[in-house]
Scaffold this active site. Structure first.
Site, short mmCIF file in Angstrom:
data_model
loop_
_atom_site.label_atom_id
_atom_site.label_comp_id
_atom_site.label_asym_id
_atom_site.label_seq_id
_atom_site.Cartn_x
_atom_site.Cartn_y
_atom_site.Cartn_z
N ARG A 127 41.30 47.05 48.67
CA ARG A 127 39.97 46.82 47.92
C ARG A 127 39.04 46.65 48.53
O ARG A 127 38.23 45.87 48.00
CB ARG A 127 40.48 45.80 46.84
CG ARG A 127 41.60 45.94 45.79
CD ARG A 127 41.88 47.45 45.00
NE ARG A 127 40.83 47.39 43.99
CZ ARG A 127 41.11 46.84 42.91
NH1 ARG A 127 42.12 46.34 42.27
NH2 ARG A 127 39.95 46.95 41.86
N ARG A 181 26.62 50.60 42.18
CA ARG A 181 27.26 51.01 40.86
C ARG A 181 26.40 50.40 39.85
O ARG A 181 26.89 50.37 38.45
CB ARG A 181 28.53 50.04 40.69
CG ARG A 181 29.79 50.73 41.46
CD ARG A 181 30.49 51.93 40.46
NE ARG A 181 30.49 51.30 39.07
CZ ARG A 181 31.26 50.49 38.54
NH1 ARG A 181 32.16 49.82 39.34
NH2 ARG A 181 31.14 50.07 37.24
N ARG A 193 33.90 45.83 44.96
CA ARG A 193 34.38 44.49 44.55
C ARG A 193 33.35 43.34 44.88
O ARG A 193 32.12 43.11 44.67
CB ARG A 193 35.50 43.92 45.10
CG ARG A 193 36.80 44.63 44.20
CD ARG A 193 38.11 44.05 44.06
NE ARG A 193 38.74 43.91 42.69
CZ ARG A 193 39.92 43.13 42.78
NH1 ARG A 193 40.35 42.47 43.71
NH2 ARG A 193 40.56 43.04 41.55
N TYR A 221 50.42 50.39 32.50
CA TYR A 221 49.11 50.72 31.91
C TYR A 221 49.44 51.35 30.55
O TYR A 221 48.64 51.33 29.65
CB TYR A 221 48.27 51.21 33.08
CG TYR A 221 47.66 50.07 33.87
CD1 TYR A 221 46.97 48.89 33.44
CD2 TYR A 221 48.08 50.24 35.09
CE1 TYR A 221 46.50 47.85 34.40
CE2 TYR A 221 47.75 49.28 36.04
CZ TYR A 221 46.92 48.06 35.55
OH TYR A 221 46.46 46.99 36.45
N ASP A 261 40.21 55.08 41.55
CA ASP A 261 41.14 54.11 41.10
C ASP A 261 42.65 54.75 40.60
O ASP A 261 42.63 55.93 40.53
CB ASP A 261 40.51 53.58 39.64
CG ASP A 261 41.55 52.23 39.19
OD1 ASP A 261 41.28 51.25 39.67
OD2 ASP A 261 42.27 52.45 38.30
O1 1CP Z 1 39.15 49.36 48.22
C1 1CP Z 1 38.90 49.54 47.10
O2 1CP Z 1 38.41 48.84 46.07
C2 1CP Z 1 39.30 51.09 46.61
C3 1CP Z 1 39.43 51.53 45.39
C4 1CP Z 1 40.29 50.88 44.47
C5 1CP Z 1 41.74 50.85 44.26
C6 1CP Z 1 42.54 51.21 45.76
C7 1CP Z 1 40.05 50.60 43.13
C8 1CP Z 1 38.72 50.39 42.48
N1 1CP Z 1 41.16 50.33 42.50
C9 1CP Z 1 42.38 50.60 43.36
C10 1CP Z 1 43.72 50.51 42.99
C11 1CP Z 1 44.00 49.98 41.82
N2 1CP Z 1 43.50 50.02 40.53
C12 1CP Z 1 45.44 48.97 41.73
C13 1CP Z 1 46.21 48.81 42.89
C14 1CP Z 1 45.65 47.86 43.82
C15 1CP Z 1 46.00 46.49 43.44
O3 1CP Z 1 46.90 46.09 42.97
O4 1CP Z 1 44.68 45.93 43.23
C16 1CP Z 1 45.39 48.57 40.41
C17 1CP Z 1 46.44 47.69 39.73
C18 1CP Z 1 44.31 49.11 39.52
C19 1CP Z 1 44.06 48.89 38.14
C20 1CP Z 1 42.88 48.22 38.29
N3 1CP Z 1 41.58 48.75 38.23
C21 1CP Z 1 42.56 46.92 37.87
C22 1CP Z 1 43.30 45.67 37.85
C23 1CP Z 1 43.70 45.29 36.42
C24 1CP Z 1 44.84 44.39 36.06
O5 1CP Z 1 45.98 44.87 35.60
O6 1CP Z 1 44.92 43.32 36.61
C25 1CP Z 1 41.03 46.76 37.97
C26 1CP Z 1 40.24 45.62 37.75
C27 1CP Z 1 40.56 48.01 38.02
C28 1CP Z 1 38.86 48.39 37.88
C29 1CP Z 1 38.55 48.83 39.46
N4 1CP Z 1 39.03 49.49 40.12
C30 1CP Z 1 38.31 49.64 41.57
C31 1CP Z 1 37.24 48.73 41.22
C32 1CP Z 1 35.95 48.66 42.19
C33 1CP Z 1 37.36 48.26 39.83
C34 1CP Z 1 36.33 47.54 39.20
C35 1CP Z 1 35.22 48.30 38.46
C36 1CP Z 1 34.59 47.48 37.38
O7 1CP Z 1 35.05 46.47 36.83
O8 1CP Z 1 33.50 47.88 37.20
#
Ligand code: 1CP
Length: 343
Positions: free
Chosen positions: A26, A39, A30, A150, A75
């Site tokens: 990530r 964004r 973030r 999910y 994502d």
């Molecule tokens: O480095 C990076 O940020 C690259 C991009 C990336 C990756 C590898 C994003 C962007 N998401 C992910 C993978 C991802 N997404 C995982 C696996 C990694 C991990 O365990 O952290 C999971 C479980 C998700 C699902 C997801 N998408 C969540 C988690 C929710 C939960 O169940 O707790 C969240 C908050 C997102 C949204 C998301 N994905 C990525 C970003 C930058 C965001 C936030 C976007 C926003 O809120 O505007």
């Protein structure tokens, strides 16, 4: 240096390296102010479909931290959206599915993914490979259990109770769901590899919720199938989950080249559990980055030393960068890992 000689790809393959490579799960997005700016008026899913934004956001942490690899900005739910599942990523929540999948009709919606569904992925990776030069790009996808959670729960879940009820109560339909999700995962990874990603990570973030017995019976065959299918592409395959201390042996069996370890199991013990012939990735607690630098430094030295027990070590956090992490700490940590591990 060439791409194939990069410390990251060499460590994934268990070959000697000039320094321990480092990247952060990530890392894209973030915690970076330039990410929030990029964004500002674009929703997460729209950003994931725009090659210009994907390229910019993927490059941001590479510019900031001098990490050894980039990770493709997307994502895990993007391929599900691409085949028409009605879902959104809600700020501060995560993926939310309009109609959770709970029956055979729902499972049938999960059609195979075609390269035509993902033209923006191919375009973005083409640009990225040009910009990155000899720095590797990691492609990624969600693993079937985590995606299923999910889809069945309808959003983020703590206990995964609906997913488990489905798994225990309807084993045949569960296997059909896993097969369809595995095909989608493979299609998403394959598109990324064919466009130029030089390693892939399978995020099975929530699989630690399962017992070893349930994992072996209901998930392992599907993950094994994905890794088998990926073997022909000859790119390192990384397999990551959280809370998987009791599953590390089985994660090793599933067939990845590199097993990701969260912060709960020391890497020398993880190497014993995973077995020989695999590299490890991890495993600094992301929350430790909020402690004084001396604590971060001491823990990092310890991780580097224990990582020596594995056949290859890629330094990383034990889970994703927390959103309020100070970017300068990640820059300092990257430099520190490089300096401490230099041979
Ligand atoms: O480095 C990076 O940020 C690259 C991009 C990336 C990756 C590898 C994003 C962007 N998401 C992910 C993978 C991802 N997404 C995982 C696996 C990694 C991990 O365990 O952290 C999971 C479980 C998700 C699902 C997801 N998408 C969540 C988690 C929710 C939960 O169940 O707790 C969240 C908050 C997102 C949204 C998301 N994905 C990525 C970003 C930058 C965001 C936030 C976007 C926003 O809120 O505007």
């Amino acid at each position: 240096m060439t791409l194939q000689d990069s410390p990251f790809l060499r460590a994934c393959r268990g070959l000697p390296v000039p320094h321990t490579p480092v990247w952060f799960m990530r890392q894209a997005g973030r915690s970076l102010p330039e990410y929030r700016q990029a964004r500002a008026d674009v929703s997460m899913l729209d950003a994931c479909a725009r090659p210009d934004l994907i390229t910019e956001i993927t490059m941001q942490p590479v510019r900031r931290y001098d990490v050894d690899a980039a990770i493709y900005f997307s994502d895990i739910v993007v391929p599900l959206r691409a085949i028409g599942i009605d879902l959104d990523i809600k700020p501060g929540v995560g993926p939310v599915v309009a109609e959770p999948i709970r029956d055979a009709g729902g499972v049938k919606q999960l059609r195979e993914i075609e390269p035509d569904d993902l033209t923006y992925v191919t375009e973005a990776i083409g640009r990225l490979v040009g910009e990155l030069g000899d720095k590797p790009l990691i492609g990624f996808a969600g693993a079937p259990f985590t995606l299923a959670s999910y889809l069945i729960e309808g959003g983020p879940s703590k206990n995964h109770e609906h997913a488990k009820a489905f798994m225990y109560g309807e084993p045949e339909l569960w296997n059909e769901l896993m097969r369809r999700l595995s095909a989608i995962t493979l299609g998403f990874l394959r598109t990324q590899i064919e466009a130029g990603a030089s390693a892939v990570q399978l995020f099975d973030s929530w699989v630690g919720a399962l017992s070893a017995e349930d994992y072996r019976a209901s998930v392992l065959p599907h993950t094994t199938w994905i890794f088998d299918q990926l073997a022909r592409f000859d790119v390192p395959r990384i397999h990551f989950g959280v809370g998987t201390g009791e599953l590390l042996g089985l994660l090793g069996e599933a067939g990845a080249d590199v097993v990701g370890v969260d912060w709960r199991v020391p890497l020398d013990e993880a190497a014993r559990r995973v077995g020989p012939g695999k590299a490890l990735q991890g495993n600094l607690d992301p929350a430790a980055l909020f402690a004084p630098w001396e604590v971060v430094a001491e823990r990092t030295r310890d991780i580097l030393s224990r990582g020596g027990a594995a056949d290859g070590h890629v330094f990383n956090l034990g889970h994703g960068v927390l959103p309020s992490t100070e970017p300068d700490v990640l820059a300092r940590l990257t430099a520190f890992v490089h300096e401490q591990s230099a041979v």
